[in-house]
Design a protein around this motif. Structure first.
Motif, mmCIF file in Angstrom:
data_model
loop_
_atom_site.group_PDB
_atom_site.id
_atom_site.type_symbol
_atom_site.label_atom_id
_atom_site.label_comp_id
_atom_site.label_asym_id
_atom_site.label_seq_id
_atom_site.Cartn_x
_atom_site.Cartn_y
_atom_site.Cartn_z
ATOM 1 N N LYS A 6 31.069 54.358 56.953
ATOM 2 C CA LYS A 6 30.531 53.192 56.265
ATOM 3 C C LYS A 6 31.626 52.158 56.023
ATOM 4 N N VAL A 7 31.167 50.930 55.847
ATOM 5 C CA VAL A 7 32.076 49.831 55.557
ATOM 6 C C VAL A 7 32.588 49.979 54.124
ATOM 7 N N HIS A 8 33.883 49.753 53.936
ATOM 8 C CA HIS A 8 34.462 49.787 52.591
ATOM 9 C C HIS A 8 34.294 48.408 51.945
ATOM 10 N N ALA A 9 33.818 48.418 50.693
ATOM 11 C CA ALA A 9 33.581 47.172 49.967
ATOM 12 C C ALA A 9 34.331 47.219 48.638
ATOM 13 N N PHE A 10 35.152 46.197 48.405
ATOM 14 C CA PHE A 10 35.912 46.075 47.166
ATOM 15 C C PHE A 10 35.524 44.769 46.485
ATOM 16 N N VAL A 11 35.718 44.736 45.167
ATOM 17 C CA VAL A 11 35.451 43.531 44.387
ATOM 18 C C VAL A 11 36.737 43.128 43.689
ATOM 19 N N ARG A 12 37.083 41.838 43.823
ATOM 20 C CA ARG A 12 38.236 41.302 43.100
ATOM 21 C C ARG A 12 37.755 40.223 42.152
ATOM 22 N N VAL A 13 38.090 40.394 40.863
ATOM 23 C CA VAL A 13 37.642 39.470 39.824
ATOM 24 C C VAL A 13 38.746 38.453 39.580
ATOM 25 N N LYS A 14 38.362 37.171 39.589
ATOM 26 C CA LYS A 14 39.332 36.119 39.343
ATOM 27 C C LYS A 14 39.733 36.102 37.866
ATOM 28 N N PRO A 15 41.041 36.128 37.582
ATOM 29 C CA PRO A 15 41.474 36.117 36.171
ATOM 30 C C PRO A 15 41.048 34.834 35.467
ATOM 31 N N THR A 16 40.638 34.985 34.204
ATOM 32 C CA THR A 16 40.191 33.835 33.428
ATOM 33 C C THR A 16 40.389 34.118 31.941
ATOM 34 N N ASP A 17 40.563 33.072 31.181
ATOM 35 C CA ASP A 17 40.696 33.218 29.731
ATOM 36 C C ASP A 17 39.345 33.397 29.050
ATOM 37 N N ASP A 18 38.289 33.045 29.738
ATOM 38 C CA ASP A 18 36.942 33.102 29.164
ATOM 39 C C ASP A 18 36.133 34.200 29.842
ATOM 40 N N PHE A 19 36.674 35.428 29.851
ATOM 41 C CA PHE A 19 36.002 36.545 30.524
ATOM 42 C C PHE A 19 34.802 37.008 29.704
ATOM 43 N N ALA A 20 33.676 37.248 30.379
ATOM 44 C CA ALA A 20 32.430 37.653 29.705
ATOM 45 C C ALA A 20 32.432 39.160 29.503
ATOM 46 N N HIS A 21 33.068 39.635 28.440
ATOM 47 C CA HIS A 21 33.171 41.076 28.197
ATOM 48 C C HIS A 21 31.819 41.697 27.876
ATOM 49 N N GLU A 22 30.938 40.950 27.250
ATOM 50 C CA GLU A 22 29.641 41.507 26.892
ATOM 51 C C GLU A 22 28.702 41.634 28.085
ATOM 52 N N MET A 23 28.951 40.871 29.112
ATOM 53 C CA MET A 23 28.045 40.865 30.266
ATOM 54 C C MET A 23 28.586 41.636 31.465
ATOM 55 N N ILE A 24 29.910 41.753 31.612
ATOM 56 C CA ILE A 24 30.516 42.420 32.768
ATOM 57 C C ILE A 24 31.338 43.592 32.249
ATOM 58 N N ARG A 25 31.003 44.813 32.713
ATOM 59 C CA ARG A 25 31.740 46.003 32.316
ATOM 60 C C ARG A 25 32.102 46.800 33.563
ATOM 61 N N TYR A 26 33.273 47.439 33.524
ATOM 62 C CA TYR A 26 33.749 48.252 34.633
ATOM 63 C C TYR A 26 33.565 49.728 34.310
ATOM 64 N N GLY A 27 33.337 50.525 35.354
ATOM 65 C CA GLY A 27 33.207 51.956 35.169
ATOM 66 C C GLY A 27 34.552 52.623 34.911
ATOM 67 N N ASP A 28 34.504 53.848 34.400
ATOM 68 C CA ASP A 28 35.745 54.567 34.114
ATOM 69 C C ASP A 28 36.522 54.899 35.383
ATOM 70 N N ASP A 29 35.812 55.140 36.464
ATOM 71 C CA ASP A 29 36.479 55.455 37.729
ATOM 72 C C ASP A 29 37.001 54.221 38.446
ATOM 73 N N ASN A 30 36.769 53.038 37.877
ATOM 74 C CA ASN A 30 37.206 51.769 38.464
ATOM 75 C C ASN A 30 36.570 51.530 39.840
ATOM 76 N N LYS A 31 35.368 52.118 40.046
ATOM 77 C CA LYS A 31 34.671 51.939 41.309
ATOM 78 C C LYS A 31 33.236 51.445 41.108
ATOM 79 N N SER A 32 32.915 51.070 39.902
ATOM 80 C CA SER A 32 31.576 50.552 39.629
ATOM 81 C C SER A 32 31.692 49.378 38.667
ATOM 82 N N ILE A 33 30.688 48.517 38.712
ATOM 83 C CA ILE A 33 30.657 47.339 37.859
ATOM 84 C C ILE A 33 29.223 47.146 37.381
ATOM 85 N N ASP A 34 29.056 46.949 36.069
ATOM 86 C CA ASP A 34 27.734 46.775 35.457
ATOM 87 C C ASP A 34 27.604 45.341 34.945
ATOM 88 N N ILE A 35 26.437 44.767 35.187
ATOM 89 C CA ILE A 35 26.141 43.398 34.759
ATOM 90 C C ILE A 35 24.977 43.444 33.782
#
Length: 790
Positions: A6-35
């Motif tokens: 399978k194709v490998h897919a990675f996500v890179r988040v652009k750094p920002t001072d106004d990060f939406a912590h309540e809306m974007i969360r990362y998994g403990d394994d650093n391989k999942s992202i919840d919106i």
């Protein structure tokens, strides 16, 4: 073939001072992202709007450095490319999300370089670690802008712009772009220079979300070819790494694009939509057809999308709440890409030259084994080498003696000799047939039995009777009356025929002193134009000379314009350019002006012929339309009156039949005239290019002559030497800025000792400095030319 993966897919988040912590969360394994998206209260109490999404990926890169991104995403793909596996790394995402920064990085800072320059460094590092292989590296840089293909390295002096537009071509070996230049790079610095050259040619624009937004898709390809130095195996491996920097998708309401930028955004969104359709089709196992040809992007990446390669996708997203809808769209694309499977396999090819050498070695070993076998069998006279001329002549002599009866048998030694004996039998038989035919032709005139026209002429002359016997041949045993040649008849002298050379010379005398031709010219004409059929009339000779004149007018332009032996005194004020231009055409630029006028006259003549052909085509087309109307009228009339059939065949009247024949002839004429028009248009295009070249050369030489004669001072002209890198008459010496050899050496030593990143960054900075110096020099030249024109 390799196993599917399978194709490998990675996500890179652009750094920002106004990060939406309540809306974007990362998994403990650093391989999942919840919106998580809050419900819109304006839609009422009953609201079935989805508010939560979870995406499982191969890795989430948040606040990751460029080093970590490369180690995670690209290092394994590049490493396997040296082993023969193709690789593709693609950056996808919303405009301004950091795709170009991830792929190329900031060229001003070595630490912030992206995946592309790091991949080039890794390739050359791995080549140094493999002394047992001879590795060749080539690169190309393709840009897809508004569904058009462009070569970003075409600005190099040894490449130049392509005459024909580039096209995507498919063959048994894969997909490639016809017309795209591929450049050999022997060291790391050369590869960086090509990268920076292409980056300066990319098309960028500014809008609300990004000041330097890429307006095109770019594909940087590294081609690797590795031959083993230790093994004599004829197989070698090839691979390619596609590094794709996609243009960002954008919502026009947020970006505020207008005019040209709006048109570019439309093409970008359209091609990305087609890319997503291809990805959806690849992820569906039940789909048979994949729409690769919908746009240039998917067609060029056909081998990479689900093909024979290791593929990695880097999805760049924003971490801000205002861009959450575009972030969801990008994450959906990444999850769909993970459903796509590829089948990477080693690309092995065969070296024809090395294969021939191996076969020669194997043949020598087999000959040695045969020699041992023959010596054990007491066959010492057997040889397996190809026969030389002496041996072939000996076999020919044996065959002749055998046919004459002086030799009873021919000794057979090996298979090669048997083949040569039969071959010599064929040669002897052919020679005897030719001798018999030659002997008959000396005594008689031979007539082919199937040549009825010649037989009829001979019968009318009274030499042969109706039964085919010669006159005076009693009972089939004639005394052989032949046909005497016309030159042997008494009372008539043979007429002397002029040679082609004499005809040309007589034609030249008729032309007068206006077009003198030397003996050497006559010799050239007689040898070049009479190889097939020599012309026998003065009209043909004139046509040949006119063709020679046309050919001579389309010769390459001379490399240097004639120099003046003596320079007239310079006037106090420069004359107007139109007046000076007329003087230049009559003096120094007379030769170029003559070629320009001749080419232009040929171009006008071709255009006139094309116009006449178009008029004939239009006339034929009108006549075809009239004939079709008359034929349709006859058919409708026949249908109203009733159709008649005879044995299943439709019976038509004579008028309708004549109309059908006329329409057929008109269509034949139309096709013939249209083909002539196509040929004329090709000639017009070629002549137009020659005229443009001559015009450009004439104007360029005039600018040089005008500057030397009236603008640049005589003291400055003395300072300009012919051997310098700056062409005389274009740039004053005071504007030339360069480093001396000693200063350059000192600067190189300073780089090795003072660069904070260490010696590894020298190639990067050297290529960057050279590219900047080159473009600064070009800007200076353009500015000076504009100043002189004013």
């Amino acid at each position: 073939m390799g196993t599917r993966k399978k194709v490998h897919a990675f996500v890179r988040v652009k750094p920002t001072d106004d990060f939406a912590h309540e809306m974007i969360r990362y998994g403990d394994d650093n391989k999942s992202i919840d919106i998580h998206l809050k419900k819109d209260a304006r839609k009422g109490v009953v609201n079935n709007q989805q508010t939560d999404w979870s995406f499982k990926l191969d890795g989430v890169l948040h606040d990751a450095s460029q080093d970590l991104v490369y180690e995670t995403v690209a290092k394994d793909v590049v490493s396997q490319a040296l082993d023969g596996y193709n690789g593709t790394i693609m950056c996808y995402g919303q405009t301004g999300a950091g795709k170009t920064y991830t792929m190329t990085g900031a060229t001003e800072n070595y630490k912030h370089r992206g995946i592309l320059p790091r991949a080039l460094q890794q390739v050359f590092r791995m080549i140094e670690e493999r002394p047992t292989h001879a590795v060749t590296v080539r690169v190309s840089y393709l840009e897809i802008y508004n569904e058009s293909l462009f070569d970003l390295l075409s600005t190099l002096p040894y490449v130049g712009p392509s005459v024909t537009p580039m096209t995507i071509v498919e063959n048994s070996q894969g997909v490639f772009v016809k017309g795209l230049s591929v450049h050999l790079t022997s060291q790391e610095e050369d590869a960086f220079s090509l990268l920076f050259e292409g980056e300066t040619n990319r098309i960028i624009a500014s809008h609300t979300l990004n000041k330097n937004s890429s307006r095109s898709h770019c594909i940087f390809t590294i081609y690797v070819e590795a031959h083993s130095r230790t093994l004599s195996d004829e197989k070698y491996i090839t691979s390619k790494i596609n590094l794709v920097d996609l243009a960002g998708s954008e919502r026009l309401g947020k970006s505020g694009s207008e005019g040209r930028v709006l048109k570019e955004a439309t093409y970008i969104n359209k091609s990305l939509s087609f890319l997503e359709q291809a990805i959806i089709a690849l992820g569906d196992q039940k789909r048979d057809h994949i729409p690769f040809r919908q746009c240039k992007l998917t067609h060029a990446l056909k081998d990479s999308l689900g093909g024979n390669c290791n593929m990695v996708l880097v999805t760049n997203i924003y971490g801000e709440a205002t861009q959450l809808e575009e972030t969801l769209s990008s994450l959906r694309f990444a999850s769909r890409m993970k459903l796509v499977t590829t089948e990477p396999a080693i690309n092995e090819k065969y070296d024809a030259e090395r294969m021939v050498k191996n076969l020669e070695k194997e043949l020598a070993l087999l000959k040695q084994e045969l020699a041992i076998h023959d010596s054990l069998a007491n066959r010492t006279l057997v040889t397996y080498d190809p026969m030389d001329e002496v041996q072939i002549a000996e076999i020919n002599s044996q065959v002749r003696r055998y046919l004459e009866g002086t030799l009873d048998e021919i000794d057979i030694i090996n298979l090669r000799q048997i083949q040569e004996v039969f071959n010599q039998f064929r040669v002897v038989l052919s020679q005897q047939e030719q001798e018999v035919e030659l002997a008959l032709r000396r005594k008689y005139t031979l007539i082919d039995k199937n040549d009825f026209a010649t037989i009829s002429a001979v019968q009318k002359a009274g030499i042969m009777d109706v039964d085919g016997h010669l006159v005076g041949e009693p009972d089939g045993q004639g005394f052989g009356v032949g046909i005497a040649p016309s030159s042997s008849k008494q009372g008539k002298k043979p007429k002397s025929r002029k040679t082609f050379k004499e005809q040309v010379s007589s034609f030249a005398r008729k032309e007068g002193a206006g077009s003198p031709m030397s003996g050497k010219d006559l010799e050239v004409v007689s040898t070049s134009k009479t190889q097939l059929v020599p012309p026998s009339k003065d009209a043909d000779v004139k046509e040949v000379l006119l063709r020679d004149r046309e050919t001579s007018s389309i010769e390459p332009l001379p490399s240097d314009s004639p120099k003046e032996e003596s320079r007239p005194p310079r006037p106090s004020t420069p004359p107007p350019k139109p007046v000076a231009f007329e003087d230049f055409k009559n003096e120094r630029g007379s030769e170029i002006n003559r070629i320009f006028k001749e080419n232009k006259s040929i171009l006008n003549e071709r255009k006139k012929r094309a116009s006449e052909t178009i008029q004939r085509i239009n006339a034929i087309k009108r006549e075809i339309d009239v004939t079709k109307e008359a034929l349709n009228f006859q058919k409708s009339l026949r249908e109203k009156q009733g159709e008649y059939e005879n044995k299943g065949l439709m019976i038509i009247d004579e008028e309708e039949f004549l109309l059908i024949l006329k329409l057929k002839d008109l269509k034949k004429q139309y096709r013939s005239e249209y083909q002539d028009l196509r040929d004329l248009r090709a000639e017009i295009q070629y002549c137009q290019r020659l005229v443009d070249q001559c015009r450009h050369r004439l104007l360029m030489e005039f600018d040089i002559w005008y500057n030397e004669s009236f603008i640049i001072s005589e003291e400055m002209q003395v300072a300009l030497k012919p051997g310098s890198s700056i062409r005389p008459g274009m740039v004053p010496v005071s504007r030339i800025v360069s480093l001396g050899e000693d200063d350059q050496d000192k600067f190189s030593q300073l780089q090795h000792t003072m660069l904070p990143e260490g010696p590894d960054s020298i190639s990067f900075y050297n290529a960057k400095v050279k590219t900047e110096q080159k473009h600064n020099y070009l800007k200076t030249m353009i500015g000076l030319q504009q100043t002189h024109r004013k």
